[in-house]
Design an enzyme around this catalytic site. Structure first.
Site, mmCIF file in Angstrom:
data_model
loop_
_atom_site.group_PDB
_atom_site.id
_atom_site.type_symbol
_atom_site.label_atom_id
_atom_site.label_comp_id
_atom_site.label_asym_id
_atom_site.label_seq_id
_atom_site.Cartn_x
_atom_site.Cartn_y
_atom_site.Cartn_z
ATOM 1 N N PHE A 1 0.828 -1.214 0.000
ATOM 2 C CA PHE A 1 0.000 0.000 0.000
ATOM 3 C C PHE A 1 0.858 1.258 0.000
ATOM 4 O O PHE A 1 0.534 2.249 -0.656
ATOM 5 C CB PHE A 1 -0.885 0.086 1.255
ATOM 6 C CG PHE A 1 -1.829 -1.053 1.470
ATOM 7 C CD1 PHE A 1 -2.134 -1.945 0.460
ATOM 8 C CD2 PHE A 1 -2.437 -1.225 2.705
ATOM 9 C CE1 PHE A 1 -3.022 -2.992 0.673
ATOM 10 C CE2 PHE A 1 -3.328 -2.260 2.928
ATOM 11 C CZ PHE A 1 -3.618 -3.143 1.916
ATOM 12 N N ARG B 1 13.834 -0.407 4.400
ATOM 13 C CA ARG B 1 14.624 -0.846 3.231
ATOM 14 C C ARG B 1 14.876 0.336 2.288
ATOM 15 O O ARG B 1 14.120 0.601 1.356
ATOM 16 C CB ARG B 1 13.882 -1.988 2.515
ATOM 17 C CG ARG B 1 13.943 -3.300 3.297
ATOM 18 C CD ARG B 1 13.040 -4.349 2.720
ATOM 19 N NE ARG B 1 11.640 -4.031 2.903
ATOM 20 C CZ ARG B 1 10.616 -4.788 2.466
ATOM 21 N NH1 ARG B 1 10.874 -5.885 1.790
ATOM 22 N NH2 ARG B 1 9.376 -4.429 2.688
ATOM 23 N N VAL C 1 9.893 2.836 12.337
ATOM 24 C CA VAL C 1 8.911 3.571 13.145
ATOM 25 C C VAL C 1 8.931 3.159 14.620
ATOM 26 O O VAL C 1 8.379 3.855 15.464
ATOM 27 C CB VAL C 1 7.469 3.441 12.577
ATOM 28 C CG1 VAL C 1 7.353 4.082 11.209
ATOM 29 C CG2 VAL C 1 6.998 1.993 12.568
ATOM 30 N N SER D 1 -7.508 -2.089 9.614
ATOM 31 C CA SER D 1 -7.788 -3.372 8.974
ATOM 32 C C SER D 1 -9.184 -3.838 9.359
ATOM 33 O O SER D 1 -9.690 -3.486 10.426
ATOM 34 C CB SER D 1 -6.772 -4.420 9.453
ATOM 35 O OG SER D 1 -7.183 -5.716 9.077
ATOM 36 N N TYR E 1 -2.702 -9.175 16.326
ATOM 37 C CA TYR E 1 -2.750 -8.305 15.135
ATOM 38 C C TYR E 1 -4.051 -7.510 15.104
ATOM 39 O O TYR E 1 -4.044 -6.279 14.975
ATOM 40 C CB TYR E 1 -2.587 -9.125 13.845
ATOM 41 C CG TYR E 1 -2.744 -8.257 12.609
ATOM 42 C CD1 TYR E 1 -1.769 -7.306 12.289
ATOM 43 C CD2 TYR E 1 -3.870 -8.353 11.794
ATOM 44 C CE1 TYR E 1 -1.926 -6.474 11.178
ATOM 45 C CE2 TYR E 1 -4.028 -7.530 10.688
ATOM 46 C CZ TYR E 1 -3.058 -6.595 10.381
ATOM 47 O OH TYR E 1 -3.214 -5.772 9.295
ATOM 48 N N GLU F 1 3.009 -7.773 0.125
ATOM 49 C CA GLU F 1 3.965 -8.666 0.803
ATOM 50 C C GLU F 1 3.462 -9.045 2.201
ATOM 51 O O GLU F 1 4.159 -9.715 2.963
ATOM 52 C CB GLU F 1 5.333 -7.989 0.879
ATOM 53 C CG GLU F 1 5.971 -7.843 -0.485
ATOM 54 C CD GLU F 1 7.322 -7.149 -0.462
ATOM 55 O OE1 GLU F 1 7.928 -7.038 0.627
ATOM 56 O OE2 GLU F 1 7.759 -6.707 -1.529
HETATM 57 P P1 NDP Z 1 3.645 -4.935 2.991
HETATM 58 O O1 NDP Z 1 4.333 -5.990 3.787
HETATM 59 O O2 NDP Z 1 3.659 -5.053 1.516
HETATM 60 O O3 NDP Z 1 4.188 -3.489 3.401
HETATM 61 C C1 NDP Z 1 4.433 -3.148 4.724
HETATM 62 C C2 NDP Z 1 5.288 -1.893 4.793
HETATM 63 O O4 NDP Z 1 5.488 -1.562 6.175
HETATM 64 C C3 NDP Z 1 6.649 -2.090 4.162
HETATM 65 O O5 NDP Z 1 6.957 -0.960 3.389
HETATM 66 C C4 NDP Z 1 7.592 -2.174 5.349
HETATM 67 O O6 NDP Z 1 8.846 -1.590 5.012
HETATM 68 C C5 NDP Z 1 6.866 -1.301 6.367
HETATM 69 N N1 NDP Z 1 7.294 -1.591 7.737
HETATM 70 C C6 NDP Z 1 7.129 -2.726 8.450
HETATM 71 N N2 NDP Z 1 7.716 -2.600 9.656
HETATM 72 C C7 NDP Z 1 8.258 -1.351 9.703
HETATM 73 C C8 NDP Z 1 9.000 -0.624 10.661
HETATM 74 N N3 NDP Z 1 9.318 -1.161 11.855
HETATM 75 N N4 NDP Z 1 9.388 0.636 10.382
HETATM 76 C C9 NDP Z 1 9.073 1.184 9.180
HETATM 77 N N5 NDP Z 1 8.386 0.559 8.221
HETATM 78 C C10 NDP Z 1 7.986 -0.698 8.487
HETATM 79 O O7 NDP Z 1 2.134 -4.922 3.543
HETATM 80 P P2 NDP Z 1 0.858 -4.010 3.167
HETATM 81 O O8 NDP Z 1 1.190 -2.974 2.194
HETATM 82 O O9 NDP Z 1 -0.233 -4.939 2.870
HETATM 83 O O10 NDP Z 1 0.565 -3.387 4.589
HETATM 84 C C11 NDP Z 1 0.518 -1.994 4.826
HETATM 85 C C12 NDP Z 1 -0.410 -1.735 6.001
HETATM 86 O O11 NDP Z 1 -1.712 -2.170 5.662
HETATM 87 C C13 NDP Z 1 -0.051 -2.458 7.285
HETATM 88 O O12 NDP Z 1 -0.301 -1.595 8.370
HETATM 89 C C14 NDP Z 1 -1.008 -3.653 7.290
HETATM 90 O O13 NDP Z 1 -1.275 -4.092 8.598
HETATM 91 C C15 NDP Z 1 -2.222 -3.032 6.660
HETATM 92 N N6 NDP Z 1 -3.199 -3.944 6.057
HETATM 93 C C16 NDP Z 1 -2.843 -4.865 5.098
HETATM 94 C C17 NDP Z 1 -3.816 -5.678 4.535
HETATM 95 C C18 NDP Z 1 -3.523 -6.704 3.507
HETATM 96 O O14 NDP Z 1 -4.326 -7.641 3.335
HETATM 97 N N7 NDP Z 1 -2.425 -6.618 2.773
HETATM 98 C C19 NDP Z 1 -5.218 -5.523 4.901
HETATM 99 C C20 NDP Z 1 -5.455 -4.548 5.929
HETATM 100 C C21 NDP Z 1 -4.491 -3.782 6.447
HETATM 101 P P3 NDP Z 1 10.285 -2.111 5.481
HETATM 102 O O15 NDP Z 1 10.199 -3.586 5.698
HETATM 103 O O16 NDP Z 1 11.181 -1.709 4.361
HETATM 104 O O17 NDP Z 1 10.563 -1.332 6.726
HETATM 105 C C1 8X3 Z 2 -5.095 -7.674 6.945
HETATM 106 C C2 8X3 Z 2 -6.427 -8.275 6.709
HETATM 107 O O1 8X3 Z 2 -7.861 -10.283 7.242
HETATM 108 O O2 8X3 Z 2 -5.617 -10.695 6.401
HETATM 109 O O3 8X3 Z 2 -5.177 -6.683 7.891
HETATM 110 O O4 8X3 Z 2 -5.939 -9.895 8.654
HETATM 111 S S1 8X3 Z 2 -6.444 -9.857 7.301
#
Ligand code: NDP
Ligand code: 8X3
Length: 252
Positions: free
Chosen positions: A16, A37, A59, A138, A151, A187
């Site tokens: 996202f 990264r 963060v 979420s 989570y 991812e």
């Molecule tokens: P990805 O794993 O593709 O992306 C996650 C991002 O978060 C990466 O850019 C990663 O960057 C960053 N991140 C993780 N830990 C840290 C940290 N300690 N400090 C800084 N950056 C961090 O997942 P999504 O894009 O799917 O997830 C984005 C958000 O959306 C999250 O909050 C997730 O919980 C939420 N979400 C996702 C859903 C899904 O089904 N995919 C549904 C609902 C919510 P890096 O590792 O380089 O630090």
């Molecule tokens: C991510 C959505 O349903 O995979 O927040 O937990 S779920």
């Protein structure tokens, strides 16, 4: 607001966050792209010279968040939109077997990291009398599922924190929006299953999940509405996802 806005996206190296950063850059805004990264952020910035500032930022590191986000350079210093997106799920074990380190990491990232970034950026928004915070929650905040334990609870925090921010910010001309996606192929599941790509792919087998671009579109839309409109909370699922009936355990 006319002219380019300054957008800060956390977790912009993937999913996202990356799609959202691209969406705002393509619209002509300036983007501060943060994540751990750095190589990925630099690749994004290379495509959008001068408009994209890549910053290595974990963060969870409170001191780094406060000092780095507290001293943003020149054209990037006045953040108009903060997208609190960095986050993760780790594991899917039931609560009695879950890894406590996983729980710590989710709390430190999804809850504490989000509050640090908010606290670092908000005073500037208040001083300027404008701004917008978009938090990534979420469906797991409202709808429990087996193994979602910590989570889902971290995302319930994000939900209530977002609402409470709105009440604190009433009268300050600062918008707060919460976007709560369901299944989206990024991812996310690869991270949840510790790099197991086959297990992650199986989550989305035979159905059409949301895409990162879908969520970026929604985030962008919340920030592009006329300034008197605040989208409080938006829950979004793929058409192929819905709720189940209550689970009932029977003795026989
Ligand atoms: P990805 O794993 O593709 O992306 C996650 C991002 O978060 C990466 O850019 C990663 O960057 C960053 N991140 C993780 N830990 C840290 C940290 N300690 N400090 C800084 N950056 C961090 O997942 P999504 O894009 O799917 O997830 C984005 C958000 O959306 C999250 O909050 C997730 O919980 C939420 N979400 C996702 C859903 C899904 O089904 N995919 C549904 C609902 C919510 P890096 O590792 O380089 O630090
Ligand atoms: C991510 C959505 O349903 O995979 O927040 O937990 S779920």
């Amino acid at each position: 607001m006319s002219g380019p806005r300054t957008i800060l996206v956390t977790g912009a190296s993937s999913g996202f966050g990356e799609a959202t950063a691209r969406k705002f850059l393509e619209a002509g805004d300036r983007v501060i792209a943060t994540a751990r990264r750095m190589a990925r952020l630099e690749a994004l910035a290379d495509e959008h010279r001068e408009h994209c500032l890549p910053l290595a930022l974990d963060v969870r590191d409170r001191e780094a968040v406060m000092s780095i986000l507290g001293s943003l350079p020149g054209p990037f210093s006045d953040v108009d939109v903060l997208v609190n997106n960095a986050g993760l799920a780790l594991g899917l074990a039931p609560a009695d077997q879950a890894d406590l380190d996983h729980w710590d990491t989710m709390v430190d990232t999804n809850i504490k990291g989000l509050t640090y970034c908010t606290r670092a950026i908000l005073p500037g928004m208040v001083a300027r009398g404008r701004g917008h915070i978009v938090n990534l929650g979420s469906v797991a905040a409202s709808w429990p599922y087996p193994g979602g334990n910590a989570y889902g609870a971290t995302k319930a925090f994000v939900q209530q924190f977002s609402r409470n921010l709105r009440t604190d910010l009433l009268g300050r001309n600062i918008r707060v929006s919460l976007v709560e996606p369901g299944m989206c192929e990024t991812e996310f599941s690869v991270v949840r299953f510790d790099g197991d790509k086959d297990k992650a792919a199986a989550v989305y087998e035979g159905m059409q999940p949301l895409s990162a671009a879908d969520i970026a579109e929604i985030v962008f839309w919340t920030t592009s509405l006329p300034p008197h409109i605040n989208v409080n909370q938006l829950e979004v699922m793929p058409v192929a996802q819905a709720w189940s009936p209550f689970a009932v355990h029977r003795d026989s």
